[in-house]
Scaffold this motif. Structure first.
Motif, PDB file in Angstrom:
ATOM      1  N   LEU A  32      50.348  34.097  35.415  1.00 41.09           N
ATOM      2  CA  LEU A  32      49.216  33.745  36.279  1.00 41.09           C
ATOM      3  C   LEU A  32      49.584  32.475  37.020  1.00 41.09           C
ATOM      4  O   LEU A  32      50.004  31.487  36.407  1.00 41.09           O
ATOM      5  N   LEU A  87      50.751  40.445  42.710  1.00 38.05           N
ATOM      6  CA  LEU A  87      49.458  40.612  43.375  1.00 38.05           C
ATOM      7  C   LEU A  87      49.109  39.308  44.078  1.00 38.05           C
ATOM      8  O   LEU A  87      48.757  38.323  43.431  1.00 38.05           O
ATOM      9  N   ALA A  95      43.135  39.228  41.846  1.00 36.37           N
ATOM     10  CA  ALA A  95      43.717  37.965  42.299  1.00 36.37           C
ATOM     11  C   ALA A  95      42.669  37.164  43.065  1.00 36.37           C
ATOM     12  O   ALA A  95      42.686  37.078  44.284  1.00 36.37           O
ATOM     13  N   ASP A  96      41.730  36.587  42.323  1.00 33.25           N
ATOM     14  CA  ASP A  96      40.644  35.788  42.895  1.00 33.25           C
ATOM     15  C   ASP A  96      40.853  34.340  42.454  1.00 33.25           C
ATOM     16  O   ASP A  96      40.482  33.973  41.345  1.00 33.25           O
ATOM     17  N   LEU A 112      46.968  36.664  46.489  1.00 35.26           N
ATOM     18  CA  LEU A 112      45.566  36.268  46.532  1.00 35.26           C
ATOM     19  C   LEU A 112      44.737  37.292  47.316  1.00 35.26           C
ATOM     20  O   LEU A 112      45.140  37.758  48.373  1.00 35.26           O
ATOM     21  N   ILE A 151      43.688  33.105  41.764  1.00 36.14           N
ATOM     22  CA  ILE A 151      44.991  33.104  41.104  1.00 36.14           C
ATOM     23  C   ILE A 151      45.800  34.289  41.620  1.00 36.14           C
ATOM     24  O   ILE A 151      45.245  35.242  42.164  1.00 36.14           O
ATOM     25  N   GLU A 152      47.091  34.204  41.475  1.00 35.59           N
ATOM     26  CA  GLU A 152      47.962  35.339  41.773  1.00 35.59           C
ATOM     27  C   GLU A 152      48.546  35.827  40.452  1.00 35.59           C
ATOM     28  O   GLU A 152      48.690  35.062  39.504  1.00 35.59           O
ATOM     29  N   HIS A 153      48.846  37.116  40.396  1.00 34.97           N
ATOM     30  CA  HIS A 153      49.414  37.726  39.196  1.00 34.97           C
ATOM     31  C   HIS A 153      50.826  38.206  39.500  1.00 34.97           C
ATOM     32  O   HIS A 153      51.082  38.741  40.577  1.00 34.97           O
ATOM     33  N   ARG A 179      43.875  43.399  44.263  1.00 37.09           N
ATOM     34  CA  ARG A 179      43.519  43.862  42.926  1.00 37.09           C
ATOM     35  C   ARG A 179      44.285  45.134  42.626  1.00 37.09           C
ATOM     36  O   ARG A 179      44.749  45.819  43.534  1.00 37.09           O
TER      37      ARG A 179
END
Length: 122
Positions: free
Chosen positions: A109, A88, A43-44, A90, A46-48, A93
């Protein structure tokens, strides 16, 4: 209904919702991992968000979730089964590992707006 779009994610896999929707949603799709295969989510910027639709597997736990008095958490990870949702935020991981039947999951995403450099814009 004009303007209505229906997409079969099982046939198409993934779509770009930006063509139809405004907001932070940047990608949606159905993903499948074969038995034993892994996928890293970071989550770089973006968030998942995932939702398990079939199969099973494990999500690696972040180091902050592993406690020295419970080492089994580090080895086991978070069990993923049908109906499990994982978000996940920001900066986090995980590694998803599919079980013996594989792992199928809906994956979204979401873009995270960067804070302005000048502070409060008001």
């Amino acid at each position: 209904m004009s303007g209505t779009v229906i997409t079969d994610l099982r046939r198409r896999g993934a779509v770009d919702p930006g063509r139809l929707l405004a907001g932070p949603l940047r990608g949606v799709g159905l993903q499948r991992l074969d038995p034993g295969w892994c996928a890293e989510l970071v989550a770089d910027g973006i968030e998942h968000a995932i939702y398990v639709t079939a199969g099973s597997g494990l999500a690696e736990l972040p180091e902050s979730a592993v406690h020295p008095d419970r080492p089994e958490r580090a080895e086991a990870g978070l069990p993923l089964v049908e109906g499990t949702a994982v978000v996940l935020p920001l900066g986090s991981r995980t590694v998803l590992t599919a079980g013996t039947a594989g792992l199928e999951f809906f994956h979204a995403l979401l873009a995270v707006p960067l804070p302005s450099r000048g502070g409060d814009p008001r």
